[in-house]
Design a protein around this motif. Sequence first.
Motif, PDB file in Angstrom:
ATOM      1  N   GLN A  89       0.867  -1.302   0.021  1.00 37.75           N
ATOM      2  CA  GLN A  89      -0.020  -0.002  -0.066  1.00 37.75           C
ATOM      3  C   GLN A  89       0.846   1.264  -0.013  1.00 37.75           C
ATOM      4  OE1 GLN A  89      -2.749  -0.017   3.206  1.00 37.75           O
ATOM      5  NE2 GLN A  89      -3.331  -2.279   2.712  1.00 37.75           N
ATOM      6  N   THR A  90       0.924   1.976  -1.137  1.00 34.71           N
ATOM      7  CA  THR A  90       1.957   2.965  -1.312  1.00 34.71           C
ATOM      8  C   THR A  90       1.670   4.133  -0.310  1.00 34.71           C
ATOM      9  OG1 THR A  90       0.292   4.023  -2.997  1.00 34.71           O
ATOM     10  CG2 THR A  90       2.087   2.471  -3.728  1.00 34.71           C
ATOM     11  N   THR A  91       0.499   4.269   0.208  1.00 33.85           N
ATOM     12  CA  THR A  91       0.461   5.433   1.348  1.00 33.85           C
ATOM     13  C   THR A  91       0.993   5.086   2.634  1.00 33.85           C
ATOM     14  OG1 THR A  91      -1.481   4.278   2.058  1.00 33.85           O
ATOM     15  CG2 THR A  91      -1.851   6.021   0.213  1.00 33.85           C
ATOM     16  N   GLN A  92       1.597   4.068   2.855  1.00 33.06           N
ATOM     17  CA  GLN A  92       2.147   3.505   4.017  1.00 33.06           C
ATOM     18  C   GLN A  92       3.835   2.925   3.809  1.00 33.06           C
ATOM     19  OE1 GLN A  92      -0.075   0.524   5.993  1.00 33.06           O
ATOM     20  NE2 GLN A  92      -1.945   1.725   5.892  1.00 33.06           N
ATOM     21  N   THR A  93       3.977   2.812   2.406  1.00 34.74           N
ATOM     22  CA  THR A  93       5.254   2.344   2.013  1.00 34.74           C
ATOM     23  C   THR A  93       5.685   3.326   1.002  1.00 34.74           C
ATOM     24  OG1 THR A  93       4.524   0.730   0.516  1.00 34.74           O
ATOM     25  CG2 THR A  93       5.020  -0.116   2.699  1.00 34.74           C
ATOM     26  N   PRO A  94       6.292   4.560   1.263  1.00 39.08           N
ATOM     27  CA  PRO A  94       6.541   5.539   0.198  1.00 39.08           C
ATOM     28  C   PRO A  94       7.966   5.265  -0.361  1.00 39.08           C
ATOM     29  CG  PRO A  94       7.076   6.249   2.507  1.00 39.08           C
ATOM     30  CD  PRO A  94       6.241   5.016   2.722  1.00 39.08           C
ATOM     31  N   PHE A  95       8.747   4.144   0.209  1.00 30.74           N
ATOM     32  CA  PHE A  95       9.839   3.845  -0.497  1.00 30.74           C
ATOM     33  C   PHE A  95       9.778   3.071  -1.813  1.00 30.74           C
ATOM     34  CE2 PHE A  95       9.053   1.070   3.290  1.00 30.74           C
ATOM     35  CZ  PHE A  95       9.019  -0.242   2.692  1.00 30.74           C
TER      36      PHE A  95
ATOM     37  N   ILE B  52      10.181   2.498  -7.631  1.00 32.59           N
ATOM     38  CA  ILE B  52       9.548   2.781  -8.834  1.00 32.59           C
ATOM     39  C   ILE B  52       9.814   3.826  -9.807  1.00 32.59           C
ATOM     40  CG2 ILE B  52       7.390   2.888 -10.125  1.00 32.59           C
ATOM     41  CD1 ILE B  52       7.977   0.027  -9.277  1.00 32.59           C
ATOM     42  N   ILE B  53       9.686   5.085  -9.363  1.00 35.90           N
ATOM     43  CA  ILE B  53      10.139   6.229 -10.032  1.00 35.90           C
ATOM     44  C   ILE B  53      11.616   6.289 -10.426  1.00 35.90           C
ATOM     45  CG2 ILE B  53      10.524   8.795  -9.584  1.00 35.90           C
ATOM     46  CD1 ILE B  53       7.862   8.709  -7.701  1.00 35.90           C
ATOM     47  N   ASN B  54      12.398   5.970  -9.625  1.00 30.09           N
ATOM     48  CA  ASN B  54      13.956   5.804 -10.050  1.00 30.09           C
ATOM     49  C   ASN B  54      14.190   4.949 -11.085  1.00 30.09           C
ATOM     50  OD1 ASN B  54      14.405   7.777  -7.733  1.00 30.09           O
ATOM     51  ND2 ASN B  54      15.047   6.009  -6.280  1.00 30.09           N
ATOM     52  N   MET B  55      13.591   3.594 -10.934  1.00 33.04           N
ATOM     53  CA  MET B  55      13.392   2.748 -12.110  1.00 33.04           C
ATOM     54  C   MET B  55      13.239   3.273 -13.501  1.00 33.04           C
ATOM     55  SD  MET B  55      11.788  -1.088 -12.496  1.00 33.04           S
ATOM     56  CE  MET B  55      10.339  -0.467 -12.700  1.00 33.04           C
ATOM     57  N   LEU B  56      11.946   3.946 -13.191  1.00 29.69           N
ATOM     58  CA  LEU B  56      11.307   4.395 -14.526  1.00 29.69           C
ATOM     59  C   LEU B  56      12.370   5.673 -15.236  1.00 29.69           C
ATOM     60  CD1 LEU B  56       7.540   4.440 -13.767  1.00 29.69           C
ATOM     61  CD2 LEU B  56       8.741   2.811 -15.000  1.00 29.69           C
ATOM     62  N   THR B  57      12.844   6.326 -14.200  1.00 32.93           N
ATOM     63  CA  THR B  57      13.950   7.455 -14.538  1.00 32.93           C
ATOM     64  C   THR B  57      14.847   6.671 -15.545  1.00 32.93           C
ATOM     65  OG1 THR B  57      13.389   8.714 -12.677  1.00 32.93           O
ATOM     66  CG2 THR B  57      15.238   9.296 -14.102  1.00 32.93           C
ATOM     67  N   GLN B  58      15.364   5.710 -14.979  1.00 34.01           N
ATOM     68  CA  GLN B  58      16.524   4.899 -15.455  1.00 34.01           C
ATOM     69  C   GLN B  58      16.254   4.447 -17.077  1.00 34.01           C
ATOM     70  OE1 GLN B  58      18.016   1.899 -13.123  1.00 34.01           O
ATOM     71  NE2 GLN B  58      18.548   3.406 -11.526  1.00 34.01           N
ATOM     72  N   PHE B  59      14.855   4.233 -17.189  1.00 35.18           N
ATOM     73  CA  PHE B  59      14.417   3.919 -18.611  1.00 35.18           C
ATOM     74  C   PHE B  59      13.904   4.755 -19.505  1.00 35.18           C
ATOM     75  CE2 PHE B  59      14.079  -0.307 -16.081  1.00 35.18           C
ATOM     76  CZ  PHE B  59      14.583  -1.001 -17.007  1.00 35.18           C
TER      77      PHE B  59
ATOM     78  N   VAL C 203       2.294  14.028  -9.100  1.00 40.98           N
ATOM     79  CA  VAL C 203       1.536  12.561  -9.458  1.00 40.98           C
ATOM     80  C   VAL C 203       1.393  11.515  -8.327  1.00 40.98           C
ATOM     81  CG1 VAL C 203       1.014  10.894 -11.163  1.00 40.98           C
ATOM     82  CG2 VAL C 203       1.471  13.138 -12.166  1.00 40.98           C
ATOM     83  N   SER C 204       0.621  11.350  -7.983  1.00 40.25           N
ATOM     84  CA  SER C 204       0.663  10.231  -6.775  1.00 40.25           C
ATOM     85  C   SER C 204       0.349   8.883  -7.451  1.00 40.25           C
ATOM     86  CB  SER C 204      -0.693  10.425  -5.574  1.00 40.25           C
ATOM     87  OG  SER C 204      -0.675   9.600  -4.763  1.00 40.25           O
ATOM     88  N   LEU C 205       1.181   8.040  -7.391  1.00 35.63           N
ATOM     89  CA  LEU C 205       1.073   6.562  -7.759  1.00 35.63           C
ATOM     90  C   LEU C 205       0.335   5.596  -6.858  1.00 35.63           C
ATOM     91  CD1 LEU C 205       4.648   6.242  -9.508  1.00 35.63           C
ATOM     92  CD2 LEU C 205       2.504   7.069 -10.404  1.00 35.63           C
ATOM     93  N   GLN C 206      -0.666   4.995  -7.500  1.00 36.38           N
ATOM     94  CA  GLN C 206      -1.433   3.964  -6.505  1.00 36.38           C
ATOM     95  C   GLN C 206      -1.123   2.831  -7.092  1.00 36.38           C
ATOM     96  OE1 GLN C 206      -2.973   4.921  -3.903  1.00 36.38           O
ATOM     97  NE2 GLN C 206      -2.628   7.218  -3.911  1.00 36.38           N
ATOM     98  N   LEU C 207      -0.164   2.187  -6.565  1.00 39.78           N
ATOM     99  CA  LEU C 207       0.347   0.821  -7.260  1.00 39.78           C
ATOM    100  C   LEU C 207      -0.014  -0.266  -6.125  1.00 39.78           C
ATOM    101  CD1 LEU C 207       4.060   1.837  -7.975  1.00 39.78           C
ATOM    102  CD2 LEU C 207       2.017   1.975  -9.545  1.00 39.78           C
ATOM    103  N   LYS C 208      -0.730  -1.617  -6.676  1.00 39.08           N
ATOM    104  CA  LYS C 208      -1.236  -2.394  -5.857  1.00 39.08           C
ATOM    105  C   LYS C 208      -0.269  -3.725  -6.388  1.00 39.08           C
ATOM    106  CE  LYS C 208      -5.770  -0.582  -4.864  1.00 39.08           C
ATOM    107  NZ  LYS C 208      -7.260  -0.626  -5.194  1.00 39.08           N
ATOM    108  N   ASN C 209       0.321  -3.669  -7.459  1.00 41.02           N
ATOM    109  CA  ASN C 209       0.877  -4.900  -7.991  1.00 41.02           C
ATOM    110  C   ASN C 209       2.600  -4.956  -7.786  1.00 41.02           C
ATOM    111  OD1 ASN C 209       1.371  -3.024  -9.902  1.00 41.02           O
ATOM    112  ND2 ASN C 209       0.829  -4.180 -11.644  1.00 41.02           N
ATOM    113  N   VAL C 210       2.989  -4.006  -7.054  1.00 42.35           N
ATOM    114  CA  VAL C 210       4.520  -3.950  -6.633  1.00 42.35           C
ATOM    115  C   VAL C 210       4.821  -4.115  -5.316  1.00 42.35           C
ATOM    116  CG1 VAL C 210       6.267  -2.648  -7.350  1.00 42.35           C
ATOM    117  CG2 VAL C 210       4.617  -2.630  -8.883  1.00 42.35           C
TER     118      VAL C 210
END
Length: 379
Positions: free
Chosen positions: A63-69, A74-81, A89-96
């Motif tokens: 739950q991204t609201t409780q685990t900001p790391f 994910i942002i650092n990985m996408l930046t490398q690509f 933008v607030s990312l709401q990820l449930k599959n990571v």
Amino acid sequence: MHLTRKMRATIKHVALAMLFLFAFATEQAMADRVKDLASVAGVRNNQLAGYGLVVGLNGTGDQTTQTPFTVQSIINMLTQFGVTIPPGVSLQLKNVAAVTVHADLPAFAKPGQTIDVTVSSIGNAKSLRGGALLMAPLRGADGNVYALAQGNLVVGGFGASGNDGSSVTVNIPSAGRIPNGGTVEREVPSDFLTRESIVLNLHVPDFTTSKRLAEQINMTMGPGTAESIDAVSVNVRAPIDPRQRTAFVSALQSLDVQPGQVQARVIVNSRTGTVVIGDNVRVTAAAVSHGSLVVTISEAPFVSQPVAPFSNSGETVALPDSDVSILQEEASMFLFEPGTSLDEIVRAVNRVGAAPGDLVAILEALKQAGALRAELVVI
């Protein structure tokens, strides 16, 4: 039948030879291989650890609201690509899920070989089932990367939950393994082929075993080859030629050595009540009485009503009624003769029906009385 003196002498020699062979065979049967008793100093596994992301989960990720790391990773990985996330933008990820990855790097592992890795969730992911680990570097204690891990997870546990809050979990779904999921990228430096001698370290420290190991090596490989340093280490002179050193160590590990007798010890697990008694445990003369006192208190309250029903002359009240009973079991006493062995101790305790907790109390009392000839270890 009359036997001549020569025939009797022959039979005597044959009997002595058979007795010697029987004793030799018994001693060999009790011997252990050096491979099972000791390890070569410096030849060991190395622990690796890393951090990574598991993707492809079926809504059971962090739950991204409780685990900001997790979002930051994910942002650092996408930046490398080359993918840029707009600010705000607030990312709401449930599959990571953010995970730690750890593995053991075997000794002499070469680049290109594969190792098994274990993946464990460090966030609040409910399950890693069905996920895949993205490429994660595995570092050693010196900070260098020795392996890369990636692959599909094998998770032995699973969980299910309902809308009313009820849930069922089997095993641990937040951890899994990837067989052959790590690829070795760097070899761990070793001085195995450059040292003048090798050192064998016993798994269980014992002066007698160390001495016998050195004697067996000298008897097989030649006098002066091995020297017992202490209760753990035996120094062995080895060939300088790398082609001969491997064969030399192989021959060493195949030798049979009779280990020394272990120290008399009684192990007691105070949490589970498990008691392990060693073979050399002895008890001197002592008498033990085993019994218990059970006190039971039960409450049975009753209702007191006025003399005349529905009258105003009294009140209906509840009064306590206590019942106290005392049960004292018959104490059983058994006698330990001097030099009582393990088998006799077990039979005596089983005869009085002592529970594991009672057995612990009996052993502690024997130790305090000085009748237990063993080290009492409570874990």
